[in-house]
Write a protein that holds these residues in place. Sequence first.
Motif, short mmCIF file in Angstrom:
data_model
loop_
_atom_site.label_atom_id
_atom_site.label_comp_id
_atom_site.label_asym_id
_atom_site.label_seq_id
_atom_site.Cartn_x
_atom_site.Cartn_y
_atom_site.Cartn_z
N LYS A 83 -45.43 -11.53 -30.46
CA LYS A 83 -44.35 -12.16 -29.70
C LYS A 83 -44.35 -11.67 -28.26
O LYS A 83 -44.15 -12.46 -27.33
CB LYS A 83 -43.00 -11.88 -30.36
CG LYS A 83 -42.82 -12.60 -31.67
CD LYS A 83 -41.51 -12.21 -32.33
CE LYS A 83 -41.39 -12.82 -33.71
NZ LYS A 83 -40.17 -12.39 -34.40
N ALA A 84 -44.58 -10.38 -28.05
CA ALA A 84 -44.61 -9.83 -26.70
C ALA A 84 -45.78 -10.40 -25.92
O ALA A 84 -45.65 -10.75 -24.73
CB ALA A 84 -44.69 -8.30 -26.76
N ALA A 85 -46.93 -10.52 -26.55
CA ALA A 85 -48.11 -11.06 -25.87
C ALA A 85 -47.86 -12.52 -25.48
O ALA A 85 -48.23 -12.94 -24.38
CB ALA A 85 -49.33 -10.95 -26.77
N ALA A 86 -47.23 -13.29 -26.37
CA ALA A 86 -46.94 -14.69 -26.06
C ALA A 86 -45.94 -14.78 -24.92
O ALA A 86 -46.07 -15.63 -24.03
CB ALA A 86 -46.39 -15.39 -27.30
N TYR A 87 -44.97 -13.89 -24.88
CA TYR A 87 -43.98 -13.89 -23.81
C TYR A 87 -44.62 -13.60 -22.46
O TYR A 87 -44.38 -14.30 -21.48
CB TYR A 87 -42.89 -12.85 -24.12
CG TYR A 87 -41.90 -12.69 -23.00
CD1 TYR A 87 -40.88 -13.62 -22.78
CD2 TYR A 87 -41.99 -11.61 -22.11
CE1 TYR A 87 -39.99 -13.46 -21.74
CE2 TYR A 87 -41.10 -11.45 -21.07
CZ TYR A 87 -40.10 -12.38 -20.88
OH TYR A 87 -39.23 -12.24 -19.85
N PHE A 88 -45.43 -12.57 -22.39
CA PHE A 88 -46.07 -12.19 -21.12
C PHE A 88 -47.12 -13.21 -20.71
O PHE A 88 -47.32 -13.42 -19.51
CB PHE A 88 -46.64 -10.78 -21.20
CG PHE A 88 -45.58 -9.74 -21.21
CD1 PHE A 88 -44.74 -9.56 -20.12
CD2 PHE A 88 -45.41 -8.92 -22.31
CE1 PHE A 88 -43.74 -8.60 -20.12
CE2 PHE A 88 -44.41 -7.94 -22.32
CZ PHE A 88 -43.57 -7.78 -21.24
N ALA A 89 -47.79 -13.85 -21.63
CA ALA A 89 -48.77 -14.88 -21.29
C ALA A 89 -48.05 -16.09 -20.71
O ALA A 89 -48.54 -16.72 -19.76
CB ALA A 89 -49.57 -15.29 -22.52
N ARG A 90 -46.90 -16.40 -21.24
CA ARG A 90 -46.13 -17.54 -20.74
C ARG A 90 -45.56 -17.21 -19.35
O ARG A 90 -45.48 -18.07 -18.49
CB ARG A 90 -45.00 -17.83 -21.72
CG ARG A 90 -44.24 -19.10 -21.42
CD ARG A 90 -43.22 -19.46 -22.49
NE ARG A 90 -42.33 -18.36 -22.80
CZ ARG A 90 -42.13 -17.87 -24.02
NH1 ARG A 90 -42.78 -18.37 -25.04
NH2 ARG A 90 -41.31 -16.87 -24.22
#
Length: 93
Positions: A83-90
């Motif tokens: 979830k953190a990786a998806a947030y920072f990628a977005r």
Amino acid sequence: MARKYQRYTPEFREQAAKLVVEGQRSIVEVAREYGLGETTLGNWVRKYRDDHAEDESSPELSERAELRRRVREQEMELSFLKKAAAYFAREQR
């Protein structure tokens, strides 16, 4: 007319329960094959598992419980990291 209860030998009960526990067959399948009630066979299976649970040593049980706990924790951490990786990628876009 009242139906009489049928008595089964302990050996028969154990054999039927063993088919479910060790044979990876469902209670319904074995009950239909032998003409038993599903609840009756379910009770026999539960008793068989209780009687044979003592066969496993205590250290093995505690180690297995510890490993399951660690797997749960790691699954939670992995979910958080995804979830953190998806947030920072977005956020980069």
